[in-house]
Design a protein around this motif. Structure first.
Motif, short mmCIF file in Angstrom:
data_model
loop_
_atom_site.label_atom_id
_atom_site.label_comp_id
_atom_site.label_asym_id
_atom_site.label_seq_id
_atom_site.Cartn_x
_atom_site.Cartn_y
_atom_site.Cartn_z
N ALA A 116 77.95 -3.01 12.05
CA ALA A 116 77.88 -1.93 13.03
C ALA A 116 77.85 -2.46 14.46
CB ALA A 116 76.64 -1.07 12.78
N ASN A 117 77.75 -3.75 14.59
CA ASN A 117 77.59 -4.33 15.92
C ASN A 117 78.59 -5.46 16.16
OD1 ASN A 117 75.00 -2.85 16.51
ND2 ASN A 117 74.33 -4.06 14.76
N LEU A 118 79.79 -5.30 15.65
CA LEU A 118 80.77 -6.37 15.78
C LEU A 118 81.16 -6.63 17.23
CD1 LEU A 118 83.13 -5.64 12.74
CD2 LEU A 118 81.41 -7.44 12.95
N ASN A 119 81.03 -5.62 18.08
CA ASN A 119 81.38 -5.79 19.48
C ASN A 119 80.19 -6.19 20.34
OD1 ASN A 119 84.08 -5.03 19.06
ND2 ASN A 119 83.53 -2.85 19.13
N ALA A 120 79.04 -6.36 19.73
CA ALA A 120 77.84 -6.72 20.48
C ALA A 120 77.87 -8.19 20.84
CB ALA A 120 76.60 -6.41 19.65
N SER A 121 77.11 -8.54 21.88
CA SER A 121 76.99 -9.94 22.28
C SER A 121 76.15 -10.70 21.25
CB SER A 121 76.33 -10.03 23.65
OG SER A 121 74.99 -9.57 23.58
N SER A 122 76.16 -12.03 21.38
CA SER A 122 75.36 -12.85 20.46
C SER A 122 73.88 -12.47 20.53
CB SER A 122 75.56 -14.33 20.80
OG SER A 122 76.90 -14.71 20.64
N GLN A 123 73.41 -12.21 21.76
CA GLN A 123 72.01 -11.86 21.94
C GLN A 123 71.70 -10.52 21.28
OE1 GLN A 123 70.70 -12.06 25.99
NE2 GLN A 123 68.80 -10.98 25.60
N GLU A 124 72.61 -9.54 21.42
CA GLU A 124 72.38 -8.23 20.83
C GLU A 124 72.44 -8.29 19.31
OE1 GLU A 124 75.52 -6.24 22.82
OE2 GLU A 124 74.22 -5.43 24.41
N ARG A 125 73.37 -9.07 18.78
CA ARG A 125 73.48 -9.19 17.33
C ARG A 125 72.25 -9.88 16.76
NH1 ARG A 125 79.30 -10.16 14.79
NH2 ARG A 125 77.92 -9.86 13.02
N ALA A 126 71.72 -10.85 17.50
CA ALA A 126 70.49 -11.51 17.04
C ALA A 126 69.35 -10.50 16.96
CB ALA A 126 70.13 -12.64 18.00
N TYR A 127 69.33 -9.56 17.90
CA TYR A 127 68.27 -8.54 17.90
C TYR A 127 68.44 -7.57 16.73
CZ TYR A 127 65.61 -4.42 19.29
OH TYR A 127 64.76 -3.35 19.30
N PHE A 128 69.68 -7.08 16.52
CA PHE A 128 69.90 -6.09 15.47
C PHE A 128 69.83 -6.69 14.08
CE2 PHE A 128 72.11 -3.88 19.04
CZ PHE A 128 71.34 -2.71 19.03
N ASP A 129 70.32 -7.91 13.92
CA ASP A 129 70.38 -8.52 12.60
C ASP A 129 69.13 -9.33 12.23
OD1 ASP A 129 72.88 -7.45 12.44
OD2 ASP A 129 73.97 -9.33 12.76
N GLY A 130 68.32 -9.64 13.23
CA GLY A 130 67.15 -10.48 12.97
C GLY A 130 65.95 -9.70 12.46
N PHE A 131 64.91 -10.44 12.14
CA PHE A 131 63.65 -9.86 11.66
C PHE A 131 62.58 -10.09 12.73
CE2 PHE A 131 66.17 -10.97 7.97
CZ PHE A 131 66.08 -9.83 7.17
N THR A 132 62.09 -9.01 13.31
CA THR A 132 61.12 -9.11 14.40
C THR A 132 59.70 -9.22 13.84
OG1 THR A 132 62.52 -7.77 15.83
CG2 THR A 132 60.22 -7.99 16.47
N VAL A 133 58.93 -10.17 14.36
CA VAL A 133 57.54 -10.34 13.95
C VAL A 133 56.71 -9.22 14.57
CG1 VAL A 133 55.56 -11.90 13.88
CG2 VAL A 133 57.89 -12.84 13.87
N ASP A 134 56.10 -8.39 13.74
CA ASP A 134 55.36 -7.23 14.26
C ASP A 134 53.97 -7.62 14.75
OD1 ASP A 134 53.65 -7.44 12.05
OD2 ASP A 134 54.70 -5.90 10.91
N LEU A 135 53.20 -6.63 15.20
CA LEU A 135 51.89 -6.89 15.79
C LEU A 135 50.90 -7.46 14.78
CD1 LEU A 135 51.51 -3.70 18.04
CD2 LEU A 135 52.15 -6.02 18.73
N ARG A 136 51.17 -7.32 13.50
CA ARG A 136 50.30 -7.90 12.46
C ARG A 136 50.77 -9.28 12.03
NH1 ARG A 136 50.94 -2.49 11.19
NH2 ARG A 136 49.01 -1.24 11.16
N GLY A 137 51.88 -9.74 12.62
CA GLY A 137 52.38 -11.07 12.28
C GLY A 137 53.28 -11.09 11.07
N ASN A 138 53.83 -9.91 10.68
CA ASN A 138 54.68 -9.81 9.49
C ASN A 138 56.13 -9.59 9.87
OD1 ASN A 138 52.42 -9.93 7.71
ND2 ASN A 138 52.05 -7.74 8.05
#
Length: 264
Positions: free
Chosen positions: A77-99
């Motif tokens: 869904a983000n083929l036109n996104a920049s490398s930074q944007e794709r890292a955000y959409f495709d990555g796993f964000t560490v939440d406030l509980r550390g998970n």
């Protein structure tokens, strides 16, 4: 005649004190008692430990790659996104509980772990819950870019993301236009995040021993602040020519004013 000498002496004092010396501009100077060899000055970087709001890129491979598709974000869904944007959409964000929340595994506690430790943890969980040893799964975990902010006396203040495993302070500053002529290279502030809060550290970039500092390599979410030199606030100029021009202009203005007043 004495007054002229006094004015010239004052101008020389201002000129010498307001110019930025080469010693304040030169990086990695050799200090007294230091060795000529640079090899002994390099500090071994400690492994980075994941913090809240970090974004992790997790990839799982196996002999039968179809069985791992649900674990690997495709980013279609983000083929036109920049490398930074794709890292955000495709990555796993560490939440406030550390998970981080991974398909099949659910919540995985990663706060304070290194990427190698997270790799081993995910691989172990997958072998226990989903795969067999014969699947020969291979897990890689990387930070989705090294994000930092540089502000103050730098060429282009702002937030940068570098897709590298490690970045030293000189590389980080070079990517924001380097320190300006009016920047204080002897007291560069590193504002670093820790689980217990933020701490401020200082680096002297003019001293070769900076490469021994544990803060020589920046970490994700670091803020770099370069303070201005006192010469900037004086407004007399940063070079001898600029300062001399300022003094000449002021001297000419004062002289003209005195001549006009004496004629009244």
């Amino acid at each position: 005649m004495n007054k002229i000498y006094a004015v010239l002496a004052l101008a020389l004092i201002i000129l010498s004190s307001s110019c930025i010396s080469q010693k304040e501009l030169t990086y990695l100077q050799e200090q007294e008692g230091q060795t000529d060899s640079l090899r002994v000055l390099t500090e071994v970087q400690k492994p980075y430990r994941v913090q809240i709001n970090d974004i992790l890129n997790v990839q799982v491979k196996a002999l039968d790659q179809e069985t791992t598709q649900i674990l690997n974000p495709t980013g279609d869904a983000n083929l036109n996104a920049s490398s930074q944007e794709r890292a955000y959409f495709d990555g796993f964000t560490v939440d406030l509980r550390g998970n981080i929340r991974i398909p099949i595994l659910g919540q995985v506690q990663v706060l304070g772990l290194t990427t190698e430790e997270i790799q081993d943890l995910i691989e172990q969980r997958l072998l226990e819950d989903e795969f067999k040893d014969t699947a020969q799964i291979f897990v890689t975990v990387k930070l989705a870019g090294l994000r930092y902010t540089a502000t103050g006396e730098v060429g282009s203040p702002g937030t940068n993301v570098l897709f590298q495993e490690r970045v030293n302070i000189f590389e980080a500053l070079a990517n924001v236009g380097d320190v300006a002529l009016t920047g204080n290279r002897k007291e560069v502030m590193i504002i670093r995040q820790y689980p217990q809060g933020q701490e401020i550290h200082y680096l002297d970039l003019t001293d070769r021993a900076v490469m021994q500092s544990p803060f020589y390599y920046i970490q994700p979410n670091d803020m770099i602040y370069v303070k201005p030199l006192k010469q900037k606030s004086w407004g007399t100029g940063t070079t001898g020519t600029q300062t001399l021009g300022t003094i000449a202009a002021v001297f000419g203005l004062v002289t003209t004013t005195i001549l006009l007043l004496t004629r009244l």
